[in-house]
Scaffold this active site. Structure first.
Site, mmCIF file in Angstrom:
data_model
loop_
_atom_site.group_PDB
_atom_site.id
_atom_site.type_symbol
_atom_site.label_atom_id
_atom_site.label_comp_id
_atom_site.label_asym_id
_atom_site.label_seq_id
_atom_site.Cartn_x
_atom_site.Cartn_y
_atom_site.Cartn_z
ATOM 1 N N SER A 1 0.848 -1.187 0.000
ATOM 2 C CA SER A 1 0.000 0.000 0.000
ATOM 3 C C SER A 1 0.883 1.237 0.000
ATOM 4 O O SER A 1 1.844 1.319 -0.765
ATOM 5 C CB SER A 1 -0.941 -0.043 1.216
ATOM 6 O OG SER A 1 -1.780 1.087 1.255
ATOM 7 N N TYR B 1 -4.061 8.358 -6.826
ATOM 8 C CA TYR B 1 -3.201 7.312 -6.269
ATOM 9 C C TYR B 1 -3.656 6.938 -4.870
ATOM 10 O O TYR B 1 -3.810 5.754 -4.540
ATOM 11 C CB TYR B 1 -1.755 7.809 -6.247
ATOM 12 C CG TYR B 1 -0.787 6.877 -5.555
ATOM 13 C CD1 TYR B 1 -0.346 5.710 -6.168
ATOM 14 C CD2 TYR B 1 -0.293 7.178 -4.280
ATOM 15 C CE1 TYR B 1 0.548 4.857 -5.538
ATOM 16 C CE2 TYR B 1 0.596 6.329 -3.647
ATOM 17 C CZ TYR B 1 1.019 5.167 -4.274
ATOM 18 O OH TYR B 1 1.892 4.328 -3.637
ATOM 19 N N LYS C 1 -5.169 3.343 -3.107
ATOM 20 C CA LYS C 1 -4.582 2.690 -1.937
ATOM 21 C C LYS C 1 -5.567 2.631 -0.774
ATOM 22 O O LYS C 1 -5.561 1.662 -0.005
ATOM 23 C CB LYS C 1 -3.293 3.421 -1.522
ATOM 24 C CG LYS C 1 -2.165 3.330 -2.547
ATOM 25 C CD LYS C 1 -1.777 1.889 -2.857
ATOM 26 C CE LYS C 1 -0.558 1.810 -3.767
ATOM 27 N NZ LYS C 1 -0.193 0.412 -4.097
#
Length: 274
Positions: A134, A148, A152
């Site tokens: 992660s 992004y 995650k």
């Protein structure tokens, strides 16, 4: 006892370091990359201990075939590392539909496909360890990486749920949350949205905030991961990098304060009388 690994994104960055760490103690690795030519030196160095597999993790059918091939080749899978992914840079308003969909296809769905493909083999063994790479940004986000971070955060939620679902089955689950490391994430591996002048000030502030921040050595991440996969009771979450904990401690303290400050409204929302 040696372990058999399945590692995505093995050609460079963290993936490469994880592969090297596994080989350093005699483990076996099914190493995947979009282009297996990048793995040729591993085959030369480690011969039968490595199984190179060409894989695009966004192709669900190919993922299932790759995991099955690795299991058939080595006879078992002990550690599955979902490392394949990349960083998308851009303010939320700047992100194109294609960019955000591609980000999730790799960072989230690619990891999901590998996890789904591996679980039947791990359940049949009654053992195994799924490691999801992660990010510190998957816990405490900052501007210019919303796409992004979203991928995650989705991964974090999925993995936390998975850990509860497989508890008691012998399968272990860990989220590795790296901070700033000296990889090419912001360079050739990254994707950048077309910037809008309206966010130039925010962008400059982010650059200033991270300017001069020490970058971790990716080579040290391999031995650190070995500590985790060898632990009898590995963590569900672990930071890679010491700068994360103080920041996240403050972030969580602020969140708890906000929730407490607005507890009256929370109660009002479910029909409480004021």
């Amino acid at each position: 006892m040696s372990k058999t690994w399945f590692i995505t994104g093995s050609s460079r960055g963290f993936g490469r370091q994880f592969v090297e760490a596994a080989f350093s103690r005699g483990d076996k690795v099914a190493a995947t990359a979009r282009d297996t030519a990048a793995l040729a030196d591993l085959v030369t160095a480690y011969e039968d201990a490595v199984l190179p597999i060409a894989l695009d993790v966004t192709d669900r059918g190919a993922v299932f075939a790759a995991v099955e091939r690795a299991h058939a080749h080595f006879g078992r899978l002990d550690v599955v590392v979902n490392n394949a992914g990349y960083a998308l840079f851009g303010m939320v308003e700047e992100l194109s539909e294609e960019q955000i969909r591609d980000q999730f296809e790799t960072n989230f769905f690619g990891t999901l496909w590998v996890t789904q493909a591996a679980l039947p083999f791990l359940r049949a063994q009654g053992s195994g360890h799924i490691v999801q790479i992660s990010s510190f940004g998957g816990v405490a986000p900052w501007p210019n990486m919303g796409g992004y971070h979203a991928s995650k955060w989705a991964l974090e939620g999925l993995t936390d749920t998975l850990a509860q679902e497989v508890a008691g089955s012998g399968i272990k689950v860990t989220l590795v949350e790296p901070n700033n490391f000296a990889t090419d994430a912001a360079g050739p591996s990254g994707v950048h949205a077309q910037p809008l002048p309206a966010y130039d000030g925010v962008r400059a502030a982010v650059v200033a905030a991270f300017s001069g921040a020490p970058a971790g050595d990716p080579a040290a991440a391999g031995p650190a991961l070995l500590k985790i996969v060898d632990a009898e009771n590995p963590p569900l979450r672990v930071f890679f990098g010491s700068a994360s904990l103080p920041v996240v401690s403050q972030v969580y303290a602020e969140r708890l304060k906000t929730w407490n400050d607005w507890a009256e409204v929370s109660a009002l929302a479910e029909g409480a009388q004021t």
